[in-house]
Motif scaffolding. Sequence first.
Motif, PDB file in Angstrom:
ATOM      1  N   SER A 178       0.830  -1.206   0.000  1.00  0.00           N
ATOM      2  CA  SER A 178       0.000   0.000   0.000  1.00  0.00           C
ATOM      3  C   SER A 178       0.862   1.252   0.000  1.00  0.00           C
ATOM      4  N   CYS A 211       2.426   1.704  -3.363  1.00  0.00           N
ATOM      5  CA  CYS A 211       1.453   2.229  -4.322  1.00  0.00           C
ATOM      6  C   CYS A 211       1.264   3.734  -4.147  1.00  0.00           C
ATOM      7  N   ILE A 212       1.233   4.191  -2.901  1.00  0.00           N
ATOM      8  CA  ILE A 212       1.082   5.624  -2.651  1.00  0.00           C
ATOM      9  C   ILE A 212       2.286   6.391  -3.198  1.00  0.00           C
ATOM     10  N   LEU A 220      -3.773   5.021  -6.141  1.00  0.00           N
ATOM     11  CA  LEU A 220      -4.334   5.509  -4.881  1.00  0.00           C
ATOM     12  C   LEU A 220      -5.533   4.674  -4.420  1.00  0.00           C
ATOM     13  N   THR A 260      -5.508   7.186   3.109  1.00  0.00           N
ATOM     14  CA  THR A 260      -4.597   7.066   1.971  1.00  0.00           C
ATOM     15  C   THR A 260      -4.383   8.416   1.300  1.00  0.00           C
ATOM     16  N   LEU A 261      -5.477   9.142   1.074  1.00  0.00           N
ATOM     17  CA  LEU A 261      -5.376  10.446   0.421  1.00  0.00           C
ATOM     18  C   LEU A 261      -4.659  11.458   1.303  1.00  0.00           C
ATOM     19  N   ALA A 265      -1.022  10.637   1.146  1.00  0.00           N
ATOM     20  CA  ALA A 265      -0.499  11.003  -0.172  1.00  0.00           C
ATOM     21  C   ALA A 265      -0.307  12.517  -0.275  1.00  0.00           C
TER      22      ALA A 265
END
Length: 217
Positions: free
Chosen positions: A28, A31-32, A50, A99-100, A103
């Motif tokens: 994860s 990926c970010i 994302l 996640t956002l 990021a």
Amino acid sequence: IPQGRIIVYTLVYKDVLAILKSKATVPSLICIGAALVAMHGSSPVGIFLLCMPTYYFVAYSGMYDYKYAQERFYLSLPVSRSEWVLSRYLSCLLVAFATLLLAFAAGSAGSFLGLPVRAPEAVDTVLAIFASCLTTGISLPFQFRLGYDKTRWINFIVMIVNSAAVSAAREMMRPENSIVTERVTSLIMLSSIVAIALAVQAVSFAVSCALFAHREF
């Protein structure tokens, strides 16, 4: 605070701890990081990346319940089936927004340090939320009705199709694209996308509750 609400919060906390301790944490984070690099290069793949932490959460949380027979344990708690379903949807939203947030923080810090990364813009954020809501909104009803073992490939296919579609939409919404008008990228359009995403979650939640209520173990 009502006991049922406390248990819902506890189940959300359990879901978050389970995903943090699982093998999905490192992929994860990768990926970010890859999403920030892709966004710096104006690649729509960034939105797809994302969405991956939310997909990992849906997959691993279902696998955890299946592997350790947690579903029967949950049913022994003083919590209704609908409250258990609610906890899973809240967990998915929490993972998507976390996640956002991560990021944005990492992208802003990286840009300040001169690294080849870019934080998600408003359009990126809205479309990532939309894609995550579609992924969970379609996958979870199948999971609550059929269980994890029978829906693994459904989750994967839904994630790929939704993320690819939203990534294509991001490409079309770029200012330099002749198809795009000023109205498309306005605050009203972005707010509408968020509203649709939340509506998908609400409908999906109602469907999951109805399906899970008749599931036998």
